[in-house]
Design a protein around this motif. Structure first.
Motif: not given
Length: 166
Positions: A74-81
């Motif tokens: 979604k144009a950014t880094y993951t929620g996990l990170l």
């Protein structure tokens, strides 16, 4: 120099993991990096006090160089990170850590994401993010020479910025 790779891909043993390890080894070939594949921490990332998450946080905070690798979601880094980075105290949690933001994606549309989206968060929690972020093609990174060119340019800077923990 202690080196760690933190991988925020929700798929275990991902290309993101492979790319992060390649970047770490290219920047510091004499050091085998510790690897934290965040997907293995599972639900422990959703709260506070999980022993495995705490151990991972301590490993990262004690490292001198950390490659933070994420696919572009979604144009950014993951929620996990994001969940993992929330475990660090603002301003000081990554003090003494040289952080390298790395993101993988399918095309160049999000090439600035490592610098515009991930790097500010790393700096906010105390990391030194002196190197530019690295954006890699998720299907070409292993063979396109981008990691090698990045390391050739920036490995001397990593050596010069080596931080000793007290």
């Amino acid at each position: 120099m202690s080196v760690t790779v933190v991988v925020g891909n929700p798929k275990p043993a991902s290309r993101t993991l492979d790319a992060g390890i390649r970047v770490a080894r290219a920047l510091r070939p004499e050091v085998e990096p510790a690897v934290i594949d965040l997907v293995t921490l599972g639900p422990g990332l959703l709260g506070w006090g999980d022993p495995a998450v705490g151990a991972a946080v301590r490993t990262v905070a004690a490292s001198e160089l950390v490659v933070f690798a994420s696919p572009t979601f979604k144009a950014t880094y993951t929620g996990l990170l994001k969940l993992f980075l929330e475990q660090f105290d603002g301003g000081t949690g990554l003090a003494g850590v040289l952080a390298v933001p790395v993101m993988l994606g399918a095309g160049p549309a999000h090439a600035l994401a490592p610098d515009l989206l991930l790097k500010p968060v790393l700096v906010e929690i105390g990391a030194t993010a002196a190197l530019p972020g690295l954006y890699l093609g998720d299907r070409t990174y292993a063979d396109d020479g981008v990691i090698e060119a990045y390391a050739q340019r920036w490995a001397p800077v990593v050596s010069a910025l080596e931080v000793k923990h007290a």
